[in-house]
Design a protein around this motif. Structure first.
Motif, PDB file in Angstrom:
ATOM      1  N   GLY A  25       0.803  -1.218   0.000  1.00  0.00           N
ATOM      2  CA  GLY A  25       0.000   0.000   0.000  1.00  0.00           C
ATOM      3  C   GLY A  25       0.837   1.269   0.000  1.00  0.00           C
ATOM      4  N   GLY A  26       2.061   1.178  -0.566  1.00  0.00           N
ATOM      5  CA  GLY A  26       2.926   2.350  -0.588  1.00  0.00           C
ATOM      6  C   GLY A  26       3.541   2.658   0.774  1.00  0.00           C
ATOM      7  N   ASP A  27       3.636   1.643   1.608  1.00  0.00           N
ATOM      8  CA  ASP A  27       4.199   1.815   2.957  1.00  0.00           C
ATOM      9  C   ASP A  27       5.715   1.665   2.885  1.00  0.00           C
ATOM     10  N   ALA A  28       6.426   2.798   2.892  1.00  0.00           N
ATOM     11  CA  ALA A  28       7.885   2.787   2.747  1.00  0.00           C
ATOM     12  C   ALA A  28       8.560   2.160   3.968  1.00  0.00           C
ATOM     13  N   THR A  29       8.011   2.384   5.151  1.00  0.00           N
ATOM     14  CA  THR A  29       8.600   1.823   6.373  1.00  0.00           C
ATOM     15  C   THR A  29       8.528   0.299   6.351  1.00  0.00           C
ATOM     16  N   LYS A  30       7.376  -0.230   5.948  1.00  0.00           N
ATOM     17  CA  LYS A  30       7.219  -1.679   5.841  1.00  0.00           C
ATOM     18  C   LYS A  30       8.184  -2.254   4.813  1.00  0.00           C
ATOM     19  N   THR A  31       8.290  -1.587   3.673  1.00  0.00           N
ATOM     20  CA  THR A  31       9.184  -2.057   2.618  1.00  0.00           C
ATOM     21  C   THR A  31      10.627  -2.062   3.101  1.00  0.00           C
ATOM     22  N   LYS A  32      11.023  -0.981   3.753  1.00  0.00           N
ATOM     23  CA  LYS A  32      12.392  -0.888   4.267  1.00  0.00           C
ATOM     24  C   LYS A  32      12.678  -1.999   5.271  1.00  0.00           C
ATOM     25  N   ASP A  33      11.725  -2.274   6.146  1.00  0.00           N
ATOM     26  CA  ASP A  33      11.908  -3.330   7.143  1.00  0.00           C
ATOM     27  C   ASP A  33      12.104  -4.695   6.468  1.00  0.00           C
ATOM     28  N   LEU A  34      11.316  -4.955   5.434  1.00  0.00           N
ATOM     29  CA  LEU A  34      11.437  -6.234   4.727  1.00  0.00           C
ATOM     30  C   LEU A  34      12.775  -6.331   4.001  1.00  0.00           C
ATOM     31  N   MET A  35      13.212  -5.245   3.389  1.00  0.00           N
ATOM     32  CA  MET A  35      14.500  -5.261   2.688  1.00  0.00           C
ATOM     33  C   MET A  35      15.661  -5.384   3.664  1.00  0.00           C
ATOM     34  N   ASN A  36      15.522  -4.796   4.835  1.00  0.00           N
ATOM     35  CA  ASN A  36      16.550  -4.958   5.877  1.00  0.00           C
ATOM     36  C   ASN A  36      16.615  -6.409   6.348  1.00  0.00           C
ATOM     37  N   ALA A  37      15.449  -7.039   6.447  1.00  0.00           N
ATOM     38  CA  ALA A  37      15.405  -8.449   6.841  1.00  0.00           C
ATOM     39  C   ALA A  37      16.083  -9.318   5.781  1.00  0.00           C
ATOM     40  N   LEU A  38      15.850  -8.989   4.524  1.00  0.00           N
ATOM     41  CA  LEU A  38      16.496  -9.733   3.440  1.00  0.00           C
ATOM     42  C   LEU A  38      18.009  -9.583   3.521  1.00  0.00           C
ATOM     43  N   SER A  39      18.449  -8.367   3.834  1.00  0.00           N
ATOM     44  CA  SER A  39      19.883  -8.101   3.908  1.00  0.00           C
ATOM     45  C   SER A  39      20.527  -8.802   5.101  1.00  0.00           C
ATOM     46  N   SER A  40      19.835  -8.804   6.235  1.00  0.00           N
ATOM     47  CA  SER A  40      20.442  -9.348   7.460  1.00  0.00           C
ATOM     48  C   SER A  40      20.224 -10.851   7.622  1.00  0.00           C
ATOM     49  N   ALA A  41      19.011 -11.296   7.333  1.00  0.00           N
ATOM     50  CA  ALA A  41      18.673 -12.706   7.561  1.00  0.00           C
ATOM     51  C   ALA A  41      18.538 -13.507   6.269  1.00  0.00           C
ATOM     52  N   GLY A  42      18.510 -12.798   5.139  1.00  0.00           N
ATOM     53  CA  GLY A  42      18.387 -13.490   3.858  1.00  0.00           C
ATOM     54  C   GLY A  42      16.977 -13.910   3.517  1.00  0.00           C
ATOM     55  N   MET A  43      15.998 -13.396   4.264  1.00  0.00           N
ATOM     56  CA  MET A  43      14.615 -13.788   3.984  1.00  0.00           C
ATOM     57  C   MET A  43      13.640 -12.808   4.628  1.00  0.00           C
ATOM     58  N   TYR A  44      12.391 -12.851   4.156  1.00  0.00           N
ATOM     59  CA  TYR A  44      11.311 -12.101   4.794  1.00  0.00           C
ATOM     60  C   TYR A  44       9.983 -12.756   4.440  1.00  0.00           C
ATOM     61  N   ASP A  45       8.973 -12.464   5.255  1.00  0.00           N
ATOM     62  CA  ASP A  45       7.612 -12.961   5.022  1.00  0.00           C
ATOM     63  C   ASP A  45       6.694 -11.775   4.793  1.00  0.00           C
ATOM     64  N   ILE A  46       5.804 -11.879   3.831  1.00  0.00           N
ATOM     65  CA  ILE A  46       4.809 -10.831   3.631  1.00  0.00           C
ATOM     66  C   ILE A  46       3.529 -11.202   4.365  1.00  0.00           C
ATOM     67  N   THR A  47       2.688 -10.199   4.591  1.00  0.00           N
ATOM     68  CA  THR A  47       1.442 -10.420   5.337  1.00  0.00           C
ATOM     69  C   THR A  47       0.383 -11.068   4.440  1.00  0.00           C
ATOM     70  N   ASP A  48      -0.669 -11.557   5.069  1.00  0.00           N
ATOM     71  CA  ASP A  48      -1.777 -12.152   4.306  1.00  0.00           C
ATOM     72  C   ASP A  48      -2.428 -11.107   3.398  1.00  0.00           C
ATOM     73  N   ASP A  49      -2.541  -9.873   3.889  1.00  0.00           N
ATOM     74  CA  ASP A  49      -3.119  -8.807   3.064  1.00  0.00           C
ATOM     75  C   ASP A  49      -2.259  -8.562   1.828  1.00  0.00           C
ATOM     76  N   MET A  50      -0.941  -8.612   1.988  1.00  0.00           N
ATOM     77  CA  MET A  50      -0.046  -8.427   0.839  1.00  0.00           C
ATOM     78  C   MET A  50      -0.157  -9.603  -0.125  1.00  0.00           C
ATOM     79  N   LYS A  51      -0.264 -10.803   0.418  1.00  0.00           N
ATOM     80  CA  LYS A  51      -0.431 -11.991  -0.441  1.00  0.00           C
ATOM     81  C   LYS A  51      -1.672 -11.856  -1.316  1.00  0.00           C
ATOM     82  N   ALA A  52      -2.733 -11.299  -0.737  1.00  0.00           N
ATOM     83  CA  ALA A  52      -3.992 -11.160  -1.475  1.00  0.00           C
ATOM     84  C   ALA A  52      -3.827 -10.253  -2.688  1.00  0.00           C
ATOM     85  N   GLU A  53      -2.865  -9.332  -2.608  1.00  0.00           N
ATOM     86  CA  GLU A  53      -2.615  -8.410  -3.723  1.00  0.00           C
ATOM     87  C   GLU A  53      -1.873  -9.087  -4.878  1.00  0.00           C
TER      88      GLU A  53
END
Length: 496
Positions: free
Chosen positions: A338-366
């Protein structure tokens, strides 16, 4: 309306299209996205009457609103000219029930030409508009095709230098020969001892290095990117999906407003993201079918909602898709969040640090319009062979991944929607893999013997891009470790 761009990782700064093209990557490490996706302003029935160049103008003017019409038309006309070996630029070929969108008729015989033929003109126009005095250094990582297409596009372009990093043992012999024989006083090619993800991470690190940026500024340089992270790469790619639909409509193969499906062999996600943007502009696209090879990180993402790059990196016969970090997926993540830059940044940081991330059910629906599929090496080879034996049409390994996934999708769903398969490279670019897939008897031939044999069996003239490298001299032989990439750049630019 003046369309602005902002980073996927922050809300507070907007830039014009030309500024986004110049910068390539946002200062916070995010990717530039339009503040809204514009709708097509021309009727589909009118699009059906337009040439490729005219279609490009109608699409790109909606995104590049700080370019004048004359500036944009000048860029388009310089890009899509006689360097393409077909007047149509991107012809559609029907074979075995699907429509293959041939995106490989440019000077380096891969789909990257579709955007990288115009990016140098967009970039130099952007530099003039923003009164840039520095030389622009194009810094790019390639899994095989972007490198040569970018080198060809920027060779001897005044006020620019281009440095391309590629995995030394991770591209096809033809791909490597195309790059290391590139002429141009401003071109530099460097093999790295690592894979594409290593090259891409090294380039991103340099873009995000503030000390390096300061030293570059003092030396009269600034970085920009020719990778698909640059919005100037993504926007031209939207065009060919609009054009494909217009051709189906013009040829009576689809009715006005009828949906088409799109299948795209995908590594870095830019090509299928362009189709997604086209759909959001109002183009009647049904399913966006994302085809992966054995490096099926995207297939797993669409299936589970988890992006996980923690897996073995597999070298395949479709090397341009041998990617575990799909950079352009960040733009889709931002959109479905939904254009949430903070959420996007958090997910990209997770990818960088842990090598993975999970999206929410609402995001999956999109993601309902996306379908993931993959083809292993055996399936890829058998698809090339079967299509050739059935129709005489020869496709490359990347296109074969898409064709295999399409076949599986139709068998599973019985979906009879007209379907366009993005044919992303000429079979001549991966001649050995293609010919050995057709018949094992070709294994003993040299690369250029295979080129001539392919011409015979496919009844297709050898592209000039291949003829040019038969006896071309190797001009670039630099190889470095991944941790020496920045040192290599500084040496090239005579900064140390």
């Amino acid at each position: 309306m003046n369309l602005l761009y902002k980073s996927t990782r922050s809300e507070d700064v907007t830039v014009t299209a030309s500024q986004a093209i110049l910068k390539g990557l946002a200062d916070d490490g995010g990717l530039f996205v339009p503040t809204s996706i514009p709708k097509l302003t021309i009727a589909l029935s009118e699009l059906a009457k337009l040439s490729y160049q005219e279609t490009a103008f109608e699409v790109m003017r909606l995104f590049l609103t700080d370019f004048t019409d004359d500036e944009l038309k000048n860029c388009i006309n310089k890009a899509y000219d006689s360097k393409f070996d077909t007047e149509e630029i991107a012809p559609l070929v029907k074979a075995d029930g699907a429509y293959y969108l041939e995106l490989f008729h440019g000077s380096t015989i891969a789909f990257k030409d579709m955007a990288l033929s115009i990016l140098p003109h967009l970039l130099t126009t952007s530099a003039r508009k923003n009164e840039v005095k520095n030389d622009i250094v194009i810094l790019t990582a390639t899994s095989g095709d972007t490198g040569k297409a970018a080198l060809a596009g920027f060779a001897d372009v005044e006020g620019t230098k281009i440095i391309v990093f590629y995995p030394k043992d991770g591209v096809s012999p033809i791909q490597e020969k195309q790059m290391v024989t590139q002429k141009g006083d401003n071109t530099y090619v460097v093999g790295i001892k690592g894979n594409f993800d290593d090259a891409q991470s090294g380039v991103k690190d340099m873009f995000n290095n503030k000390d390096l940026a300061k030293a570059m500024e003092e030396a009269g340089y600034q970085f920009s990117s020719a990778n698909s992270i640059n919005i100037g790469r993504l926007v031209p790619q939207i065009v060919y999906y609009v054009y494909a639909y217009s051709r189906l409509l013009a040829n009576g193969q689809i009715s006005n407003g009828e949906k088409m499906n799109v299948v795209v062999p995908t590594g870095n996600f830019g090509n299928i993201l362009a189709a997604y943007y086209a759909k959001n502009m109002g183009l009647p696209i049904g399913k966006l079918i994302c085809a992966s090879n054995d490096n099926k990180v995207l297939y797993d993402f669409f299936k589970t909602g988890t992006y996980d790059r923690n897996r073995d990196f597999i070298l395949t016969t479709s090397p341009s898709m041998d990617i575990l970090i799909s950079s352009n997926l960040e733009r889709l993540i931002y959109r479905i969040a939904g254009g949430d830059a903070t959420k996007t940044k958090d997910l990209m940081n997770a990818l960088s640090s842990a090598g993975m991330y999970d999206i929410t059910d609402d995001m999956k629906a999109e993601l309902a319009d996306f379908i993931g599929g993959y083809a292993d090496e055996a399936k890829t080879a058998s698809t090339i062979r079967d299509l050739y034996e059935k129709t005489g049409y020869v496709i490359d390994t990347h296109t074969a991944v898409a064709a295999a996934v399409y076949t599986d999708y139709v068998e599973a769903t019985k979906d009879e929607t007209k379907t366009v398969i993005a044919s992303t490279a000429s079979p001549y670019k991966f001649t050995r893999s293609v010919m050995e897939a057709i018949d094992g008897k070709y294994a003993s031939m040299t690369d250029f013997e295979l080129v001539d044999e392919l011409s015979t069996i496919a009844n297709v003239k050898v592209p000039q891009a291949i003829e040019d490298i038969r006896s071309a001299e190797v001009l670039h032989d630099t190889v470095c470790d991944t941790e020496k990439m920045q040192d290599t750049v500084e040496t090239i630019l005579k900064m140390k």
